[in-house]
Design a protein around this motif. Sequence first.
Motif, PDB file in Angstrom:
ATOM      1  N   ARG A  97       7.047  -7.854 -13.712  1.00  0.00           N
ATOM      2  CA  ARG A  97       7.874  -6.940 -14.317  1.00  0.00           C
ATOM      3  C   ARG A  97       6.783  -6.036 -15.076  1.00  0.00           C
ATOM      4  O   ARG A  97       6.144  -5.915 -15.878  1.00  0.00           O
ATOM      5  N   VAL A  98       8.188  -4.735 -15.472  1.00  0.00           N
ATOM      6  CA  VAL A  98       7.471  -3.580 -15.331  1.00  0.00           C
ATOM      7  C   VAL A  98       8.145  -3.541 -17.146  1.00  0.00           C
ATOM      8  O   VAL A  98       8.472  -1.879 -17.313  1.00  0.00           O
ATOM      9  N   GLN A  99       9.382  -3.807 -17.422  1.00  0.00           N
ATOM     10  CA  GLN A  99       9.867  -3.093 -18.215  1.00  0.00           C
ATOM     11  C   GLN A  99      10.806  -4.949 -18.629  1.00  0.00           C
ATOM     12  O   GLN A  99      11.325  -5.837 -17.477  1.00  0.00           O
TER      13      GLN A  99
ATOM     14  N   ASP B 245      19.448   4.416 -19.709  1.00  0.00           N
ATOM     15  CA  ASP B 245      18.292   5.051 -18.458  1.00  0.00           C
ATOM     16  C   ASP B 245      17.950   5.928 -19.163  1.00  0.00           C
ATOM     17  O   ASP B 245      17.453   7.175 -18.582  1.00  0.00           O
ATOM     18  N   ALA B 246      17.095   5.973 -20.339  1.00  0.00           N
ATOM     19  CA  ALA B 246      16.002   6.666 -20.910  1.00  0.00           C
ATOM     20  C   ALA B 246      14.606   5.813 -20.294  1.00  0.00           C
ATOM     21  O   ALA B 246      14.320   5.314 -19.400  1.00  0.00           O
ATOM     22  N   GLY B 247      13.723   6.258 -20.506  1.00  0.00           N
ATOM     23  CA  GLY B 247      12.215   6.093 -20.177  1.00  0.00           C
ATOM     24  C   GLY B 247      11.469   5.758 -19.304  1.00  0.00           C
ATOM     25  O   GLY B 247      11.464   6.448 -18.021  1.00  0.00           O
ATOM     26  N   LYS B 248      11.469   4.228 -18.928  1.00  0.00           N
ATOM     27  CA  LYS B 248      10.863   3.349 -17.347  1.00  0.00           C
ATOM     28  C   LYS B 248      11.818   4.069 -16.513  1.00  0.00           C
ATOM     29  O   LYS B 248      11.855   4.475 -15.354  1.00  0.00           O
ATOM     30  N   ILE B 249      13.317   3.910 -16.728  1.00  0.00           N
ATOM     31  CA  ILE B 249      14.393   3.782 -15.587  1.00  0.00           C
ATOM     32  C   ILE B 249      14.104   5.214 -15.629  1.00  0.00           C
ATOM     33  O   ILE B 249      14.369   5.114 -14.146  1.00  0.00           O
ATOM     34  N   ALA B 250      14.142   6.008 -16.563  1.00  0.00           N
ATOM     35  CA  ALA B 250      14.695   7.575 -15.789  1.00  0.00           C
ATOM     36  C   ALA B 250      13.609   8.092 -15.107  1.00  0.00           C
ATOM     37  O   ALA B 250      13.878   8.360 -14.007  1.00  0.00           O
TER      38      ALA B 250
ATOM     39  N   ASP C   7       0.543  -1.203  -0.144  1.00  0.00           N
ATOM     40  CA  ASP C   7       0.018   0.151  -0.149  1.00  0.00           C
ATOM     41  C   ASP C   7       1.147   1.067  -0.042  1.00  0.00           C
ATOM     42  O   ASP C   7       0.187   2.037  -0.371  1.00  0.00           O
ATOM     43  N   ASP C   8       2.304   1.745   0.745  1.00  0.00           N
ATOM     44  CA  ASP C   8       2.476   2.433   0.924  1.00  0.00           C
ATOM     45  C   ASP C   8       4.388   2.468   0.207  1.00  0.00           C
ATOM     46  O   ASP C   8       4.867   3.330   0.857  1.00  0.00           O
ATOM     47  N   THR C   9       4.653   1.399  -0.260  1.00  0.00           N
ATOM     48  CA  THR C   9       6.153   1.477  -0.948  1.00  0.00           C
ATOM     49  C   THR C   9       6.194   0.492  -2.083  1.00  0.00           C
ATOM     50  O   THR C   9       5.343  -0.997  -2.403  1.00  0.00           O
ATOM     51  N   ARG C  10       7.248   0.751  -2.972  1.00  0.00           N
ATOM     52  CA  ARG C  10       7.397   0.387  -3.793  1.00  0.00           C
ATOM     53  C   ARG C  10       8.587  -0.005  -4.128  1.00  0.00           C
ATOM     54  O   ARG C  10       9.808   1.112  -3.898  1.00  0.00           O
ATOM     55  N   ILE C  11       9.042  -1.351  -4.267  1.00  0.00           N
ATOM     56  CA  ILE C  11      10.896  -1.613  -4.216  1.00  0.00           C
ATOM     57  C   ILE C  11      10.775  -1.976  -6.064  1.00  0.00           C
ATOM     58  O   ILE C  11      10.231  -3.138  -6.569  1.00  0.00           O
ATOM     59  N   TYR C  12      11.789  -1.043  -6.735  1.00  0.00           N
ATOM     60  CA  TYR C  12      11.869  -1.610  -8.162  1.00  0.00           C
ATOM     61  C   TYR C  12      13.046  -2.291  -8.401  1.00  0.00           C
ATOM     62  O   TYR C  12      13.841  -1.776  -7.473  1.00  0.00           O
ATOM     63  N   MET C  13      13.499  -3.198  -8.903  1.00  0.00           N
ATOM     64  CA  MET C  13      14.676  -3.947  -8.601  1.00  0.00           C
ATOM     65  C   MET C  13      15.243  -4.497 -10.290  1.00  0.00           C
ATOM     66  O   MET C  13      14.208  -4.485 -10.740  1.00  0.00           O
ATOM     67  N   LEU C  14      16.112  -3.307 -10.969  1.00  0.00           N
ATOM     68  CA  LEU C  14      16.735  -3.522 -12.371  1.00  0.00           C
ATOM     69  C   LEU C  14      18.340  -4.482 -11.944  1.00  0.00           C
ATOM     70  O   LEU C  14      18.829  -4.415 -11.295  1.00  0.00           O
ATOM     71  N   GLY C  15      18.091  -5.525 -12.757  1.00  0.00           N
ATOM     72  CA  GLY C  15      19.345  -5.805 -13.577  1.00  0.00           C
ATOM     73  C   GLY C  15      20.044  -5.079 -14.068  1.00  0.00           C
ATOM     74  O   GLY C  15      19.986  -4.217 -14.740  1.00  0.00           O
ATOM     75  N   THR C  16      21.651  -5.280 -13.814  1.00  0.00           N
ATOM     76  CA  THR C  16      22.709  -4.331 -13.882  1.00  0.00           C
ATOM     77  C   THR C  16      23.366  -4.866 -14.990  1.00  0.00           C
ATOM     78  O   THR C  16      23.579  -5.793 -14.736  1.00  0.00           O
ATOM     79  N   MET C  17      24.851  -4.250 -15.719  1.00  0.00           N
ATOM     80  CA  MET C  17      25.805  -4.869 -16.038  1.00  0.00           C
ATOM     81  C   MET C  17      26.748  -3.497 -15.379  1.00  0.00           C
ATOM     82  O   MET C  17      26.735  -2.581 -14.973  1.00  0.00           O
TER      83      MET C  17
END
Length: 299
Positions: free
Chosen positions: A297-299, A66-71, A46-56
């Motif tokens: 999955r959001v991207q 780093d454009a679009g959704k990530i930005a 309800d009050d927390t969002r945690i985005y998990m991005l796989g990196t190089m």
Amino acid sequence: MRPDTLPFRPWGRRLAAVLLPWLLAGCGAAVPETPARPAMWLVEDDDTRIYMLGTMHALPAGTKWDAGKIADVADAADELVLELSPQELSAAGEVFRTLAPRSAPLPMDKRLSPEALARYRALEATGGDFGGDTLDDWAVMVLMGQRVTQNAEFDPSRGVESRLTAQFAAAGKPIGGLETAHGQLNLFETLDPQTQRTLLTRAVKGTDKAVEDVRALTASWARGDLAALEKVINEDVDAVPAARQAILTDRNRRWSAWVKKRLDRPGTVLMAVGAGHLVGTDGVPAMLGAEGLEVKRVQ
């Protein structure tokens, strides 16, 4: 060697770029921008969002990820969480110098077969002696990973963590870490000697294709191709179960527990970790899903 950007190529030929953030590479020439859409997931309440991005952790020149959704997520996030905080990353060099030396030298020709030794020497010849006789097997792999990354012309200053760190620091937003430099390096220091030797042997075996493989892996990451990433991870780690457990599965379990606990506090978090930790049945998203959390999955 810059002490704040130690390299690593844990086993096989390709995992440096997706698992651990100690990569060092030379800078390549300027090239046109290449768009990338790496995979990203969201877990929320309800009050927390945690985005998990796989990196190089290091990337070639011109990679535009780093454009679009990530930005949008980076702008909206209250904090950034990496494998290592900037402070821990800066300490990695000194930790490496403390843990890497052997108690007594062991020549590389006593560790490797003649064929493997020839491959090892060929990699050394691309940039100078590694000094491997005085180092533990895992530490030799660190220096091999550095050389491969240099030869591929990948640069950590273009990597995802570096760019996000600069952005969040400029905005005055907090940047945390999931682990310590000592904790990460000690995972390898405490592997049993047979496992270390197996990892070293497999790494040396793949040196002739290492640059090609790291570039192919990066292309899979840029496409957000989870099947290709998972195939690479499984090919490399399934052959060394003790290493998989310590370096991948156990860490992912700890990080999953961190995510669950962090959901107890409100806010928006961008968690950016090596892409290899987010794919497969023992990746963080799958572990969270198995515990009943909805992971999208959001991207």
